[in-house]
Design an enzyme around this catalytic site. Structure first.
Site, PDB file in Angstrom:
ATOM      1  N   TYR A 136       0.836  -1.212   0.000  1.00 20.49           N
ATOM      2  CA  TYR A 136       0.000   0.000   0.000  1.00 20.49           C
ATOM      3  C   TYR A 136       0.870   1.261   0.000  1.00 20.49           C
ATOM      4  O   TYR A 136       0.371   2.372  -0.180  1.00 20.49           O
ATOM      5  CB  TYR A 136      -0.949   0.047   1.207  1.00 20.49           C
ATOM      6  CG  TYR A 136      -1.906  -1.125   1.312  1.00 20.49           C
ATOM      7  CD1 TYR A 136      -2.036  -2.059   0.296  1.00 20.49           C
ATOM      8  CD2 TYR A 136      -2.691  -1.296   2.454  1.00 20.49           C
ATOM      9  CE1 TYR A 136      -2.910  -3.134   0.418  1.00 20.49           C
ATOM     10  CE2 TYR A 136      -3.570  -2.367   2.574  1.00 20.49           C
ATOM     11  CZ  TYR A 136      -3.663  -3.281   1.550  1.00 20.49           C
ATOM     12  OH  TYR A 136      -4.523  -4.345   1.680  1.00 20.49           O
ATOM     13  N   HIS A 151       0.501 -11.692   2.522  1.00 14.89           N
ATOM     14  CA  HIS A 151      -0.550 -10.964   1.788  1.00 14.89           C
ATOM     15  C   HIS A 151      -1.339 -11.881   0.842  1.00 14.89           C
ATOM     16  O   HIS A 151      -2.567 -11.834   0.801  1.00 14.89           O
ATOM     17  CB  HIS A 151       0.087  -9.806   1.012  1.00 14.89           C
ATOM     18  CG  HIS A 151      -0.847  -8.675   0.722  1.00 14.89           C
ATOM     19  ND1 HIS A 151      -0.445  -7.369   0.633  1.00 14.89           N
ATOM     20  CD2 HIS A 151      -2.176  -8.646   0.487  1.00 14.89           C
ATOM     21  CE1 HIS A 151      -1.478  -6.600   0.354  1.00 14.89           C
ATOM     22  NE2 HIS A 151      -2.551  -7.360   0.261  1.00 14.89           N
TER      23      HIS A 151
HETATM   24  P1  NAP Z   1     -14.221  -1.073   1.060  1.00 14.21           P
HETATM   25  O1  NAP Z   1     -13.728  -0.771   2.428  1.00 14.21           O
HETATM   26  O2  NAP Z   1     -15.240  -2.125   0.878  1.00 14.21           O
HETATM   27  O3  NAP Z   1     -14.788   0.229   0.354  1.00 14.21           O
HETATM   28  C1  NAP Z   1     -14.074   1.435   0.373  1.00 14.21           C
HETATM   29  C2  NAP Z   1     -14.831   2.447  -0.503  1.00 14.21           C
HETATM   30  O4  NAP Z   1     -16.125   2.673   0.053  1.00 14.21           O
HETATM   31  C3  NAP Z   1     -14.138   3.758  -0.576  1.00 14.21           C
HETATM   32  O5  NAP Z   1     -14.337   4.255  -1.904  1.00 14.21           O
HETATM   33  C4  NAP Z   1     -14.885   4.625   0.436  1.00 14.21           C
HETATM   34  O6  NAP Z   1     -14.860   5.982   0.030  1.00 14.21           O
HETATM   35  C5  NAP Z   1     -16.276   4.063   0.354  1.00 14.21           C
HETATM   36  N1  NAP Z   1     -17.002   4.124   1.628  1.00 14.21           N
HETATM   37  C6  NAP Z   1     -16.516   3.859   2.867  1.00 14.21           C
HETATM   38  N2  NAP Z   1     -17.489   3.988   3.787  1.00 14.21           N
HETATM   39  C7  NAP Z   1     -18.625   4.315   3.125  1.00 14.21           C
HETATM   40  C8  NAP Z   1     -19.949   4.582   3.527  1.00 14.21           C
HETATM   41  N3  NAP Z   1     -20.306   4.520   4.815  1.00 14.21           N
HETATM   42  N4  NAP Z   1     -20.865   4.898   2.580  1.00 14.21           N
HETATM   43  C9  NAP Z   1     -20.508   4.967   1.274  1.00 14.21           C
HETATM   44  N5  NAP Z   1     -19.260   4.729   0.820  1.00 14.21           N
HETATM   45  C10 NAP Z   1     -18.319   4.399   1.750  1.00 14.21           C
HETATM   46  O7  NAP Z   1     -12.998  -1.454   0.083  1.00 14.21           O
HETATM   47  P2  NAP Z   1     -11.425  -1.583   0.188  1.00 14.21           P
HETATM   48  O8  NAP Z   1     -10.773  -0.299   0.518  1.00 14.21           O
HETATM   49  O9  NAP Z   1     -11.008  -2.283  -1.052  1.00 14.21           O
HETATM   50  O10 NAP Z   1     -11.203  -2.610   1.396  1.00 14.21           O
HETATM   51  C11 NAP Z   1     -10.954  -2.205   2.716  1.00 14.21           C
HETATM   52  C12 NAP Z   1      -9.548  -2.553   3.134  1.00 14.21           C
HETATM   53  O11 NAP Z   1      -9.298  -3.959   2.984  1.00 14.21           O
HETATM   54  C13 NAP Z   1      -8.459  -1.913   2.272  1.00 14.21           C
HETATM   55  O12 NAP Z   1      -8.323  -0.533   2.539  1.00 14.21           O
HETATM   56  C14 NAP Z   1      -7.283  -2.748   2.677  1.00 14.21           C
HETATM   57  O13 NAP Z   1      -6.809  -2.322   3.947  1.00 14.21           O
HETATM   58  C15 NAP Z   1      -7.905  -4.139   2.774  1.00 14.21           C
HETATM   59  N6  NAP Z   1      -7.744  -4.968   1.556  1.00 14.21           N
HETATM   60  C16 NAP Z   1      -6.987  -6.104   1.660  1.00 14.21           C
HETATM   61  C17 NAP Z   1      -6.814  -6.929   0.558  1.00 14.21           C
HETATM   62  C18 NAP Z   1      -5.998  -8.180   0.703  1.00 14.21           C
HETATM   63  O14 NAP Z   1      -5.655  -8.788  -0.314  1.00 14.21           O
HETATM   64  N7  NAP Z   1      -5.678  -8.592   1.900  1.00 14.21           N
HETATM   65  C19 NAP Z   1      -7.402  -6.608  -0.674  1.00 14.21           C
HETATM   66  C20 NAP Z   1      -8.183  -5.453  -0.756  1.00 14.21           C
HETATM   67  C21 NAP Z   1      -8.345  -4.649   0.373  1.00 14.21           C
HETATM   68  P3  NAP Z   1     -14.447   7.193   1.036  1.00 14.21           P
HETATM   69  O15 NAP Z   1     -13.021   6.941   1.425  1.00 14.21           O
HETATM   70  O16 NAP Z   1     -14.625   8.404   0.196  1.00 14.21           O
HETATM   71  O17 NAP Z   1     -15.387   7.126   2.211  1.00 14.21           O
END
Ligand code: NAP
Length: 278
Positions: free
Chosen positions: A50, A108
């Site tokens: 990241y 990861h």
């Molecule tokens: P997510 O948390 O499902 O969605 C994030 C998106 O939703 C952002 O665009 C955010 O925008 C928006 N959002 C957040 N809260 C909201 C709400 N209450 N209402 C409407 N929209 C909202 O997706 P993600 O970032 O892919 O996943 C979360 C975390 O999982 C990542 O940040 C990372 O740490 C981890 N991850 C791990 C892996 C892995 O392989 N281990 C893969 C992918 C992700 P705003 O910021 O504008 O609120």
């Protein structure tokens, strides 16, 4: 309302929700992570890939919170699976974070074609012995990958962080985790850009409880026993996402959200048997 915690299989505790930090970089990223800590988040999810470990460490210092109150997760990338590389990778993460230990460190992706994830796991076992990491786990591991770790090292991960959201509820992996004593964490818990806020099972339930669709989805994760790590850079959405411990979905409401799942519900085809990340 305080954040509940889970007891992990290594005797340590994990908050029931955390902040995903993918994409939170630079000064704006640091500010957003400080904001999340001010809202009450006590688990931060970062990774070498990241490229924001420095921002996470800086945010913790700026928040003024005692180090012991904030749990930090990072992840070893695919290019660092060899034993010595995994050790060096972890030390480099700590350097960037400005911390002397990680609270949870994950592999990861398993990258099975490389065939090196057991080496990375042995490094994590040893790093835990040395106190550089407190809890050790994996991400995107299948049942076969998990069983191989246990067979070859005798140590089960404390956590497996997997893709889990309403379109992909992962019933089989959750059952595997329950069997092996592994805590599930949900990545992309909201479903990112494909979030199903308008699905009737989500929207009607939100209206019934006087909460938002995102809160219904995060509460659903909690009632499945999984730890969601929603990412938001917006203070109001950060606060709302954390506020999911004051209402309860009925069994039928949980089942209706789970029923949104589809066999092809993954966001980008990230099947860990074939998708590999370096
Ligand atoms: P997510 O948390 O499902 O969605 C994030 C998106 O939703 C952002 O665009 C955010 O925008 C928006 N959002 C957040 N809260 C909201 C709400 N209450 N209402 C409407 N929209 C909202 O997706 P993600 O970032 O892919 O996943 C979360 C975390 O999982 C990542 O940040 C990372 O740490 C981890 N991850 C791990 C892996 C892995 O392989 N281990 C893969 C992918 C992700 P705003 O910021 O504008 O609120």
């Amino acid at each position: 309302m305080g954040i509940p915690t889970y007891l992990l299989n290594d005797g340590r505790h994990l908050p029931a929700i955390g902040l995903g930090t993918y994409g939170l970089r630079g000064e704006a990223g640091t500010t957003a992570i400080v904001s999340a800590l001010e809202q009450g988040y006590r688990l931060l999810d970062t990774a070498v890939n990241y490229e924001n470990e420095a921002e996470v460490g800086e945010a913790i210092r700026r928040s003024g919170l005692p180090r012991a109150e904030v749990l930090v997760t990072s992840k070893i990338p695919g290019r660092h699976h060899r034993y010595d590389d995994a050790v060096a990778s972890t030390r480099a993460s700590l350097e960037r974070l400005g911390l002397d230990h990680l609270d949870l460190h994950l592999i990861h992706w398993p990258n099975p074609s490389q065939g090196l994830f057991v080496e990375a796991w042995q490094a994590l076992v040893d790093l835990r012995e040395q106190g550089l990491v407190r809890s050790i786990g994996v991400s995107n591991f299948t049942q076969a990958h998990l069983e191989r770790l246990v067979a070859e090292t005798g140590v089960a991960p404390a956590v497996n962080q997997i893709e889990l959201h309403p379109a992909f509820p992962q019933a089989e992996m959750r059952a595997v985790h329950a069997e092996l004593g592994i805590r599930t964490e949900s990545w992309s818990p909201l479903g990112k850009r494909q979030a199903q806020y308008d699905a009737p099972a989500v929207r009607a339930t939100a209206e019934a409880h006087g909460v938002t669709p995102a809160q219904v989805i995060l509460r659903w994760h909690h009632q499945l026993g999984s730890v969601p790590i929603p990412k938001s850079g917006d203070p109001a959405r950060q606060a709302a996402n954390l506020d999911v411990f004051g209402f309860t979905l009925s069994e039928a409401e949980v089942a209706a959200v789970t029923a949104l799942g589809r066999p092809d519900g993954r966001l980008f085809g990230g099947d860990p048997d074939v998708h590999e990340e370096m």
